[in-house]
Scaffold this active site. Sequence first.
Site, PDB file in Angstrom:
ATOM      1  N   TYR A  15       0.807  -1.219   0.000  1.00  0.00           N
ATOM      2  CA  TYR A  15       0.000   0.000   0.000  1.00  0.00           C
ATOM      3  C   TYR A  15       0.849   1.282   0.000  1.00  0.00           C
ATOM      4  O   TYR A  15       0.373   2.326  -0.412  1.00  0.00           O
ATOM      5  CB  TYR A  15      -0.947   0.004   1.205  1.00  0.00           C
ATOM      6  CG  TYR A  15      -2.122  -0.934   1.005  1.00  0.00           C
ATOM      7  CD1 TYR A  15      -3.314  -0.466   0.472  1.00  0.00           C
ATOM      8  CD2 TYR A  15      -2.025  -2.285   1.323  1.00  0.00           C
ATOM      9  CE1 TYR A  15      -4.392  -1.315   0.263  1.00  0.00           C
ATOM     10  CE2 TYR A  15      -3.102  -3.140   1.122  1.00  0.00           C
ATOM     11  CZ  TYR A  15      -4.273  -2.652   0.591  1.00  0.00           C
ATOM     12  OH  TYR A  15      -5.336  -3.499   0.382  1.00  0.00           O
ATOM     13  N   VAL A 163       0.655   8.909   4.598  1.00  0.00           N
ATOM     14  CA  VAL A 163      -0.459   9.097   3.670  1.00  0.00           C
ATOM     15  C   VAL A 163      -1.705   8.336   4.108  1.00  0.00           C
ATOM     16  O   VAL A 163      -1.618   7.270   4.714  1.00  0.00           O
ATOM     17  CB  VAL A 163      -0.059   8.651   2.253  1.00  0.00           C
ATOM     18  CG1 VAL A 163       0.922   9.635   1.664  1.00  0.00           C
ATOM     19  CG2 VAL A 163       0.547   7.255   2.266  1.00  0.00           C
ATOM     20  N   LYS A 214       6.041   9.686  13.854  1.00  0.00           N
ATOM     21  CA  LYS A 214       5.023   8.899  13.164  1.00  0.00           C
ATOM     22  C   LYS A 214       4.124   8.160  14.161  1.00  0.00           C
ATOM     23  O   LYS A 214       2.889   8.148  14.046  1.00  0.00           O
ATOM     24  CB  LYS A 214       5.722   7.911  12.217  1.00  0.00           C
ATOM     25  CG  LYS A 214       4.855   6.855  11.639  1.00  0.00           C
ATOM     26  CD  LYS A 214       3.817   7.440  10.716  1.00  0.00           C
ATOM     27  CE  LYS A 214       2.700   6.463  10.482  1.00  0.00           C
ATOM     28  NZ  LYS A 214       2.447   6.173   9.115  1.00  0.00           N
ATOM     29  N   ARG A 254     -11.983  25.376  20.619  1.00  0.00           N
ATOM     30  CA  ARG A 254     -10.789  24.573  20.917  1.00  0.00           C
ATOM     31  C   ARG A 254     -11.133  23.104  21.189  1.00  0.00           C
ATOM     32  O   ARG A 254     -10.367  22.395  21.819  1.00  0.00           O
ATOM     33  CB  ARG A 254     -10.040  25.188  22.112  1.00  0.00           C
ATOM     34  CG  ARG A 254      -9.243  26.441  21.732  1.00  0.00           C
ATOM     35  CD  ARG A 254      -8.617  27.142  22.907  1.00  0.00           C
ATOM     36  NE  ARG A 254      -9.618  27.664  23.822  1.00  0.00           N
ATOM     37  CZ  ARG A 254     -10.345  28.768  23.606  1.00  0.00           C
ATOM     38  NH1 ARG A 254     -10.158  29.477  22.511  1.00  0.00           N
ATOM     39  NH2 ARG A 254     -11.241  29.173  24.485  1.00  0.00           N
ATOM     40  N   GLY A 265      -9.706   0.126  13.049  1.00  0.00           N
ATOM     41  CA  GLY A 265      -9.073  -0.897  12.225  1.00  0.00           C
ATOM     42  C   GLY A 265      -7.920  -0.367  11.411  1.00  0.00           C
ATOM     43  O   GLY A 265      -7.438   0.741  11.620  1.00  0.00           O
ATOM     44  N   CYS A 268      -2.480   0.569  10.852  1.00  0.00           N
ATOM     45  CA  CYS A 268      -1.661   1.679  11.344  1.00  0.00           C
ATOM     46  C   CYS A 268      -2.086   2.071  12.756  1.00  0.00           C
ATOM     47  O   CYS A 268      -1.366   1.855  13.720  1.00  0.00           O
ATOM     48  CB  CYS A 268      -1.806   2.867  10.412  1.00  0.00           C
ATOM     49  SG  CYS A 268      -1.529   2.412   8.697  1.00  0.00           S
ATOM     50  N   LYS A 415     -22.072   4.001  12.893  1.00  0.00           N
ATOM     51  CA  LYS A 415     -21.374   5.136  12.268  1.00  0.00           C
ATOM     52  C   LYS A 415     -22.215   6.401  12.224  1.00  0.00           C
ATOM     53  O   LYS A 415     -21.775   7.420  11.673  1.00  0.00           O
ATOM     54  CB  LYS A 415     -20.940   4.769  10.822  1.00  0.00           C
ATOM     55  CG  LYS A 415     -19.854   3.715  10.742  1.00  0.00           C
ATOM     56  CD  LYS A 415     -18.593   4.027  11.523  1.00  0.00           C
ATOM     57  CE  LYS A 415     -17.877   5.279  11.085  1.00  0.00           C
ATOM     58  NZ  LYS A 415     -16.663   5.549  11.902  1.00  0.00           N
TER      59      LYS A 415
HETATM   60  N1  SAJ Z   1     -11.915   6.080  12.748  1.00  0.00           N
HETATM   61  C1  SAJ Z   1     -12.919   6.293  13.663  1.00  0.00           C
HETATM   62  N2  SAJ Z   1     -13.318   7.567  13.913  1.00  0.00           N
HETATM   63  C2  SAJ Z   1     -12.746   8.624  13.271  1.00  0.00           C
HETATM   64  C3  SAJ Z   1     -11.710   8.411  12.367  1.00  0.00           C
HETATM   65  C4  SAJ Z   1     -11.307   7.120  12.122  1.00  0.00           C
HETATM   66  O1  SAJ Z   1     -13.472   5.350  14.257  1.00  0.00           O
HETATM   67  O2  SAJ Z   1     -13.191   9.758  13.545  1.00  0.00           O
HETATM   68  C5  SAJ Z   1     -11.466   4.711  12.470  1.00  0.00           C
HETATM   69  C6  SAJ Z   1     -11.649   4.295  11.007  1.00  0.00           C
HETATM   70  O3  SAJ Z   1     -12.963   3.854  10.761  1.00  0.00           O
HETATM   71  C7  SAJ Z   1     -10.625   3.203  10.894  1.00  0.00           C
HETATM   72  C8  SAJ Z   1      -9.513   3.665  11.833  1.00  0.00           C
HETATM   73  O4  SAJ Z   1     -10.075   4.631  12.671  1.00  0.00           O
HETATM   74  O5  SAJ Z   1     -11.128   1.975  11.358  1.00  0.00           O
HETATM   75  C9  SAJ Z   1      -8.311   4.261  11.142  1.00  0.00           C
HETATM   76  O6  SAJ Z   1      -8.708   5.073  10.059  1.00  0.00           O
HETATM   77  P1  SAJ Z   1      -8.072   6.486   9.742  1.00  0.00           P
HETATM   78  O7  SAJ Z   1      -8.757   7.031   8.555  1.00  0.00           O
HETATM   79  O8  SAJ Z   1      -8.072   7.320  10.948  1.00  0.00           O
HETATM   80  O9  SAJ Z   1      -6.550   6.194   9.469  1.00  0.00           O
HETATM   81  P2  SAJ Z   1      -5.731   5.151   8.561  1.00  0.00           P
HETATM   82  O10 SAJ Z   1      -5.359   3.994   9.410  1.00  0.00           O
HETATM   83  O11 SAJ Z   1      -6.388   4.883   7.272  1.00  0.00           O
HETATM   84  O12 SAJ Z   1      -4.444   6.072   8.262  1.00  0.00           O
HETATM   85  C10 SAJ Z   1      -3.691   6.593   9.351  1.00  0.00           C
HETATM   86  C11 SAJ Z   1      -3.451   8.080   9.094  1.00  0.00           C
HETATM   87  N3  SAJ Z   1      -2.914   8.693  10.307  1.00  0.00           N
HETATM   88  C12 SAJ Z   1      -3.424   9.840  10.807  1.00  0.00           C
HETATM   89  O13 SAJ Z   1      -4.387  10.399  10.319  1.00  0.00           O
HETATM   90  C13 SAJ Z   1      -2.742  10.405  11.999  1.00  0.00           C
HETATM   91  C14 SAJ Z   1      -2.489   8.251   7.918  1.00  0.00           C
HETATM   92  O14 SAJ Z   1      -2.143   9.619   7.741  1.00  0.00           O
HETATM   93  C15 SAJ Z   1      -1.224   7.420   8.151  1.00  0.00           C
HETATM   94  O15 SAJ Z   1      -0.310   7.545   7.078  1.00  0.00           O
HETATM   95  C16 SAJ Z   1      -1.650   5.974   8.252  1.00  0.00           C
HETATM   96  O16 SAJ Z   1      -2.489   5.869   9.425  1.00  0.00           O
HETATM   97  C17 SAJ Z   1      -0.414   5.108   8.407  1.00  0.00           C
HETATM   98  O17 SAJ Z   1      -0.011   4.517   7.403  1.00  0.00           O
HETATM   99  O18 SAJ Z   1       0.160   5.073   9.491  1.00  0.00           O
END
Ligand code: SAJ
Length: 418
Positions: A15, A163, A214, A254, A265, A268, A415
């Site tokens: 990915y 990303v 990170k 704030r 999930g 990351c 959701k």
């Molecule tokens: N999720 C929630 N509530 C939210 C946001 C997300 O329950 O308000 C859940 C999502 O449904 C999912 C999980 O969190 O199950 C993770 O999703 P995500 O969109 O927050 O993040 P990832 O795992 O797709 O990508 C993250 C990102 N990190 C941050 O935003 C700090 C991305 O920028 C990183 O590059 C990526 O991890 C990584 O590769 O580490």
Amino acid sequence: MNNQFKHICVIGLGYIGLPTAATFAAHGIKVTGVDVNQHAVDMINQGKVHIVEPDLDALVRDVVAQNKLSAQTIPAEADVYIVAVPTPFKDNYEPDLKYIEAASKALAPFLTKGNLVILESTSPVGATEQMSAWLSEARSDLTFPQQSGEEADILVAHCPERVLPGKVLQELISNDRIIGGMTPRCSKAACELYKTFVKGECIETNARTAEMCKLTENSFRDVNIAFANELSIICDKLDINVWELISLANRHPRVNILQPGPGVGGHCIAVDPWFIVAKTPEQARLIRTAREVNDSKPEWVIDQVKIKIAEFLQANPEKSIKDVTVACYGLAFKPDIDDLRESPALEITKKLAEQGLNILAIEPNIQVLPAKLPSNVKLVSVEEHNQADIHLILVDHKEFKRGLNVSSEFMIDTKGIF
Ligand code: SAJ
């Protein structure tokens, strides 16, 4: 284009590795992609992709057709090596660096004086130094930054990817990039390399800070989501709509609370905080608790389904539990992608199926159900959702947000779409 780097070898074409390889290739650098998965290598050499990411297929097709990107199962001589392999955790949540070790040992024989080796994989603090130590063990004829500092033959840096899946190709270019060299010279060289395509700022620091940065970003998000998930359980007890509550609280200048869901999930956010906990278990109390809160959310959702089933059977006394069909909306770990890695939606669907319920899985982004789901799970289209008695919304895919013709009485909306 930077003349210093004519050939890059990217190890790990998943990915992160594949979009990175294709983006460098699109900016005129020759790229050799390396992966142990022969199927992935064959697909890429045909100009195809083995993962779903918007616009990646067209980009790979173009750069392969122009002979800028090719793939193989062993590394090649190059100016730069980028390691983008998985960093999972073991059963005890300790990080498992076996893929970095294997990549280091595979690329070491090809190193020549002046090469730059970059670790992009999300890694525990100290992993870049460890990678450099593995390289040095394999190549005693060359010097590395841990022994020779700025005079080293080989430059080593950690440049974590940041990303967002679903927006990888845009964010690779627009995001700021943290560049953590083992010495300032290593940082400068890596910075020059990423400036080939990065439009955001490339900010130099040391390798350990880049590693921790990170992990901190993803832990910050995990803690914030855990707060939202805890609020959703509290609000359920107090009969308050958590979605309304959060949108009202977020009107404070704030306050910025994220959204609750069925759990966290992906490969990351559900993983990286453990790398901090593993290094500093005594100190990382909040980070550990956030992980536990988010990991326990699927069980809470399953309990909600059991309560709904009991209500349904009470309203339909002629039916028994074996007549009940539950529709699970979404299996992916987040909206509008096909990625099922560490997906709470998948875990919940599997556990419900294991209790003998008839399950309709509605996942518009996949064609075949994962083998780990039992046979009482049937993959159906969105149009077939009306066959179910209980409706469990697990992912906010765009197909569901357009509207579903079901009564809210037997719906659980994790959701907050409806
Ligand atoms: N999720 C929630 N509530 C939210 C946001 C997300 O329950 O308000 C859940 C999502 O449904 C999912 C999980 O969190 O199950 C993770 O999703 P995500 O969109 O927050 O993040 P990832 O795992 O797709 O990508 C993250 C990102 N990190 C941050 O935003 C700090 C991305 O920028 C990183 O590059 C990526 O991890 C990584 O590769 O580490």
